[in-house]
Design an enzyme around this catalytic site. Structure first.
Site, PDB file in Angstrom:
ATOM      1  N   ASP A 495      -9.574 -34.836 -10.887  1.00 18.51           N
ATOM      2  CA  ASP A 495      -9.262 -35.523  -9.641  1.00 18.51           C
ATOM      3  C   ASP A 495      -9.175 -34.538  -8.477  1.00 18.51           C
ATOM      4  O   ASP A 495      -9.089 -33.314  -8.663  1.00 18.51           O
ATOM      5  CB  ASP A 495      -7.941 -36.275  -9.783  1.00 18.51           C
ATOM      6  CG  ASP A 495      -7.893 -37.543  -8.938  1.00 18.51           C
ATOM      7  OD1 ASP A 495      -8.689 -37.649  -7.986  1.00 18.51           O
ATOM      8  OD2 ASP A 495      -7.060 -38.418  -9.232  1.00 18.51           O
ATOM      9  N   ASP A 557     -10.608 -46.124  -6.357  1.00 15.99           N
ATOM     10  CA  ASP A 557      -9.256 -46.461  -6.801  1.00 15.99           C
ATOM     11  C   ASP A 557      -9.006 -47.954  -6.714  1.00 15.99           C
ATOM     12  O   ASP A 557      -8.019 -48.447  -7.266  1.00 15.99           O
ATOM     13  CB  ASP A 557      -8.221 -45.725  -5.946  1.00 15.99           C
ATOM     14  CG  ASP A 557      -8.068 -44.276  -6.345  1.00 15.99           C
ATOM     15  OD1 ASP A 557      -8.524 -43.897  -7.434  1.00 15.99           O
ATOM     16  OD2 ASP A 557      -7.490 -43.500  -5.556  1.00 15.99           O
TER      17      ASP A 557
END
Length: 827
Positions: A495, A557
Site C-alpha cells: 500500500d 477503496d
C-alpha cells in the site's frame, strides 16, 4: 518481417492489423508518414503529407524556403528551429541555449526487446513452452524473434545524442517507444523535458477519452472533442494518480488510437490540435517541476510509451475502441505482468480491513480463514494493524515488528494455522511511509523526505521515506523480505496512502520512482511465487509500471458496486480484468452508504479478481449458501472471466453491458451446495408465500460449453421502464446459442411492506417470524433462458422488470442497482 527499411531511409513497422511508416527527410529530421490500416512500404510517397512552407512559415534554412518544421508531421521535435508546437525535448544544452536540432545519423534493427537499465519495460517470454491462455499455440507469445523486433534510430545535435527505440509486438498489435539522451559534451546538460514518444496524426474529428477521478472514484471515463489548442492529461502528485490515469484513447468515427506509459510517477500526455489540422500526441515524464542534471558521459532513459491502433468495421468507433482494448489487454497479460503470472488464475481471497480495521487480531484472522475456507475462498489477507504501534493511523509505519498483544504466537504460527484451515496467507505492508510516532523515525528522522528549513507536509499522519537513499532502500528490502519469509506469505498487498510533497530538487520525484522500482525488484525478484497486489489508497498508482512487478492492483477503496461500474468500466478500457482487485463488501457501502444486493455486489466483482471484504462469520444461512454458490460459479468460469476478451457496449438510460468472450471451455458440472436445513415454522411461512405467487420456475440448465459471460447492470431505476435490449456480440451469425441467467437470490426483506399483500393478516411482514424466514430462505430471481442465432442475439429482447405486480414469476426483480449475469453457450 515486422520492420522493413527502404530508400531514404524509410521505415515500415507492421503488425497484422496496422502499418506505421516514418522516414528521414532531406535535412535529416524524422518525418511521420502514416499510422493506420495495413499498407506497404512502397506506399510511403503517396501517404506522406505534402507541405509547402512558402512565406507564412519559418524556413528551416534559407537555402530551402519550402522546408519548414512547423508544418510537417514529425516523429520527434525540439525547440528553437521553427517548430512551435509542444516539443519532445527541452534542455539547457552545453552551449547554454535551449535550441535543439536532432538529425539522423544511423539506425539498427535488433531482435527482441532492448530494455532500459533502471526502468521496467515490456518483456518477451523466456519459456519456449509457454502457452497463452485460451490457445494451444505457442508461437504467438514465445520466442523473442517471433514476438518482438526493435528499430533503434540514432540522432545527433552537436555533443548530444538522442536514441529512439521502437519495439513492435505483432502478436498484440502494440508498438512501444522510448528515448535515451546521451551527454557527450564536457559540460552538464540541464534536462527539463524528454518525452518518451511523440507522433503527429492527421485529425479525423477525434474525441479524446481520458480516465479521471479521485480517491474512491477512480478511472471514470470522460470523452471530449479534440479542439484547437492543447489538452494535457497529467499528474503532479508524484505518482500516476487517481486524478488522471496515464492511459488515453483517441477515437474517430471508425478508428481508435490507444496510448499509455510504463511509469508510476508524474506523467503527461499532450494532445495538441494544430493550425495545420495535425494532432500531436506526446507522452512521457511530466516536465513540470522536473530538472535533471545530465553530467558528461551520462545517459537519461525515458519510460517506455505504449501505442496501439484499431480500425473499426461498419463505421462503428465502438468496434475500434473495443479492439484497442483487446490489444492493450493482450499486451498487459503477455508482456507486462511478470511472466509466471501470465495466464495464472488469481485466487479468491478474504481481506480483513472492512471487517476488523486496526482492531485485527490473531483470533479474528483465524475466524475469517475458517469461514472463508468453508465458503470456497482460497486466501486470507491480514491487512493493516498487525505491527507494533499500529492501533490507528498516527503511528507504527516503519516498525514492522509484529504486535505480540494482538498476535501472541507470531506470524509464522498464524500462517501455519491458516494453511491448516485450508487457505493461503497474505499480508499488508506500507513500506514507503513512516509515522513520526515510530521507532524508525526517532532513530532516522533524516530518512523522511523534507526540505531544509521547512516543516514537511503530512497526509494521513505520515511522511514519505526517501527512496533515493541506498540505506533507506536496504532497510525496506531487509524488513519486508524478512516479513514475507517468516510468515511464508503467498500474497503481499503493498500500500501507499499519500502523495509526494516537499521535494528538495527537480530530480527527486523521478529518483524516488527509480528507487521504488529497485526495491520491488530486489524483494520480489527472488520470490517469484509471491502474488504482489499493489495499492495506493486504492487506484492512486494503477499503471503499467507497477504491473511489471505484480499482476494485480487494488482498483479502488470504494467497494460500492454502482460506483465500481464506473471505476472498473473505465479502467477496463485500458487494463485487463485480470489486473483488477474487486471485492464483495457489506451493505450499505462504507464509502457512500448506498445499499445494494449481495447478488449485484458479486456480479460487478466477478469482472475482476474476486475477493470478499466483510465479516464472513456474520452471514446468515441463506447468505452463506449464496456466497458459496457465487464462489463456486466464479471458479468454474475464472479462466474466462480473468483472461477472456472484454467488450463494453454503449450505455442507455443507466444500463451497462459488459461481455467477456473466449474459446470454448470444457463443460463442467457446476457444484450446487446444499442449503442449511430450514426450521419447520419457516417452511410453513414460505409455503404460504408460494401459494400467493411468491415463487418462480426452476432455473434451466446450461446445455453446452460456456463461451461468453455477459453482465447487465442498472445504476438507477424508474417507473414503467421500457423494454431493455441485451446486445450480445462476437458470435457466429449463423450458429445457434443459448443465453441463460445465473441463478441469484432475493431477500424477502427487500419487499418490505409489499409482503402484506401475500401474507395472512396475522403475520407481520417485519415481525420476528419473517426475519427468521429471511435468514434461511432466499427467493430465486426469475430465471431467464433464450435461444437464437448469433445474428438474433445482437438485439436480444429480454424480459421486463418489476412494475408493481407481485406476480414475479416472469419479471426481473432488480430495483435500484439491479443486475444479472448471463452464460452464453453454443448449441
Amino acid at each position: 518481417m515486422t520492420i522493413e527499411v527502404g530508400e531514404g531511409p524509410t521505415f515500415h513497422i507492421s503488425t497484422p492489423s496496422w502499418s506505421y511508416i516514418l522516414r528521414v527527410t532531406r535535412h535529416g529530421h524524422l518525418e511521420h508518414v502514416y499510422w493506420g490500416a495495413p499498407v506497404t512500404l512502397q506506399d510511403a510517397d503517396a501517404l506522406a503529407i505534402k507541405t509547402d512552407s512558402g512565406s507564412y512559415y519559418t524556413a528551416y534554412t534559407p537555402d530551402d524556403p519550402d522546408y519548414g518544421l512547423d508544418i510537417m508531421a514529425l516523429e520527434y521535435s525540439g525547440l528553437g528551429k521553427g517548430d512551435y508546437r509542444e516539443p519532445g525535448i527541452e534542455a539547457r544544452m552545453a552551449d547554454g541555449s535551449f535550441t535543439t536540432d536532432f538529425r539522423y545519423v544511423s539506425h539498427e534493427i535488433l531482435q527482441g526487446v532492448q530494455p532500459p537499465a533502471q526502468l521496467p519495460s515490456a518483456h518477451v517470454h523466456t519459456d519456449p513452452a509457454h502457452t497463452a491462455p485460451g490457445t494451444s499455440e505457442t508461437s504467438e507469445h514465445t520466442g523473442a524473434n517471433l514476438q518482438a523486433q526493435t528499430l533503434k534510430i540514432t540522432l545527433l545535435d552537436a555533443d548530444a545524442q538522442l536514441t529512439l527505440h521502437y519495439t513492435v509486438h505483432p502478436c498484440c498489435n502494440v508498438l512501444t517507444r522510448r528515448a535515451t539522451l546521451s551527454n557527450q559534451a564536457q559540460t552538464t546538460v540541464g534536462l527539463r523535458r524528454l518525452m518518451s514518444s511523440l507522433v503527429d496524426i492527421p485529425n479525423r474529428q477525434f474525441d479524446l477519452v481520458t480516465f479521471d477521478g479521485n480517491w474512491a472514484a477512480e478511472g471514470h471515463m470522460h470523452k471530449r472533442p479534440v479542439a484547437p489548442g492543447t489538452y494535457i492529461n497529467s499528474s503532479l502528485t508524484g505518482f500516476s494518480s487517481n486524478r488522471h490515469n496515464p492511459g488515453v484513447i483517441l477515437e474517430s468515427k471508425s478508428e481508435a488510437y490507444g496510448f499509455n506509459l510504463i511509469y508510476s510517477g508524474n506523467h503527461a500526455t499532450y494532445v495538441q490540435l494544430t493550425n495545420r489540422n495535425l494532432v500531436r500526441v506526446a507522452s512521457g515524464i511530466n516536465p513540470v517541476g522536473f530538472d535533471w542534471e545530465l553530467n558528461p558521459g551520462e545517459d537519461f532513459e525515458t519510460p517506455e510509451a505504449v501505442l496501439t491502433y484499431a480500425n473499426g468495421s461498419n463505421d462503428s468507433n465502438a468496434d475500434a475502441s473495443n479492439q484497442v482494448t483487446e490489444n492493450l489487454h493482450d499486451f498487459v497479460n503477455h508482456h507486462i505482468v511478470p511472466e509466471q503470472w501470465d495466464g495464472t488464475e488469481r485466487p479468491v481471497l478474504v481481506n480483513t480491513w472492512e471487517s476488523a480495521g486496526f482492531n485485527v487480531t490473531e483470533k479474528e484472522v483465524l475466524r475469517q480463514a475458517r469461514a472463508g475456507a468453508r465458503l470456497g475462498a482460497e486466501l486470507v489477507v491480514l491487512d493493516d494493524g498487525w505491527f507494533i504501534g499500529r492501533n490507528d493511523d498516527h503511528g507504527g509505519l516503519g516498525d514492522y515488528t509484529v504486535d505480540s498483544r494482538k498476535f501472541p504466537h507470531g506470524l509464522g504460527w498464524l500462517s501455519q494455522k491458516v494453511r491448516e484451515a485450508g487457505v493461503g496467507f497474505g499480508i499488508w505492508v506500507e513500506p514507503e511511509m513512516v509515522n513520526r510516532r515510530s521507532r524508525l523515525y526517532q532513530a532516522h528522522p533524516d530518512w523522511a523526505i523534507a526540505q531544509p528549513g521547512r516543516v514537511p507536509s503530512e497526509h494521513r499522519n505520515q511522511l514519505v521515506l526517501d527512496l533515493t537513499r541506498e540505506d533507506v532502500r536496504d532497510y525496506i528490502v531487509e524488513q519486508v523480505g524478512r516479513i514475507i519469509d517468516e510468515s511464508q506469505a503467498d500474497y503481499v498487498k503493498w500500500d501507499c496512502n499519500r502523495n509526494l510533497t516537499d521535494l528538495r530538487s527537480g530530480a527527486l520525484g523521478h529518483g524516488f520512482i527509480l528507487g521504488l522500482y529497485d526495491v520491488l525488484r530486489r524483494i520480489f525478484g527472488p520470490r517469484p511465487h509471491v502474488l504482489l497486489e499493489t495499492c495506493a489508497s486504492g487506484g492512486n498508482r494503477f499503471d503499467l509500471g507497477m504491473l511489471c512487478f505484480g499482476p494485480q492492483i487494488w482498483t479502488s477503496d470504494c467497494t460500492d458496486p454502482v460506483e465500481r461500474i464506473a471505476i472498473q468500466g473505465g479502467l477496463a478500457r485500458i487494463y485487463p480484468q485480470s489486473t483488477m482487485g474487486a471485492h464483495v463488501a457489506d451493505s450499505p457501502s462504507q464509502q457512500n452508504l448506498r445499499a445494494s444486493t449481495l447478488a449485484t455486489r458479486f456480479n460487478v466483482a466477478a469482472f475482476g479478481v474476486l475477493g470478499y471484504e466483510f465479516d464472513l462469520t456474520t452471514l446468515n444461512p441463506s447468505e452463506r449458501h449464496e456466497v458459496r454458490e457465487q464462489i463456486s460459479w466464479y471458479k468454474r468460469h475464472r479462466k474466462l472471466l480473468q483472461f477472456g476478451s472484454l467488450s463494453q457496449r454503449e450505455t442507455w438510460d443507466a444500463h451497462h453491458v459488459w461481455q467477456i468472450s473466449g474459446t470454448d471451455l470444457p463443460p463442467q458440472k457446476l457444484r450446487t451446495h446444499k442449503r442449511a436445513s430450514i426450521p419447520r415454522q419457516v417452511k410453513h411461512i414460505v409455503a404460504i408465500a408460494r401459494r400467493h405467487g411468491m415463487d418462480v420456475p426452476a432455473q434451466p440448465a446450461v446445455k453446452g460449453p460456456v463461451i461468453a459471460v455477459v453482465g447487465h447492470f442498472q445504476t438507477t431505476t424508474r417507473s414503467a421502464q421500457p423494454p431493455t435490449p441485451l446486445p450480445i456480440s462476437s458470435l457466429d451469425a449463423q450458429r445457434r446459442y443459448a443465453v441463460t441467467s445465473r441463478p441469484q437470490g432475493l431477500e424477502l426483506a427487500q419487499f418490505g411492506h409489499l409482503l402484506r399483500f401475500v401474507l395472512p393478516k396475522w403475520l407481520k411482514y417485519d415481525g420476528l417470524p419473517m426475519k427468521a424466514v429471511n435468514a434461511f430462505y432466499r427467493l430465486p430471481d426469475a430465471p431467464e433462458h433464450y435461444e437464437g442465432t448469433g445474428a438474433a442475439l445482437r438485439n436480444l429482447a429480454i424480459t421486463g422488470q418489476f412494475e408493481g405486480s407481485l406476480n414475479i414469476k416472469t419479471v426481473r426483480i432488480w430495483g435500484e442497482s439491479g443486475s444479472t449475469l448471463y452464460e452464453v453457450s453454443a448449441l
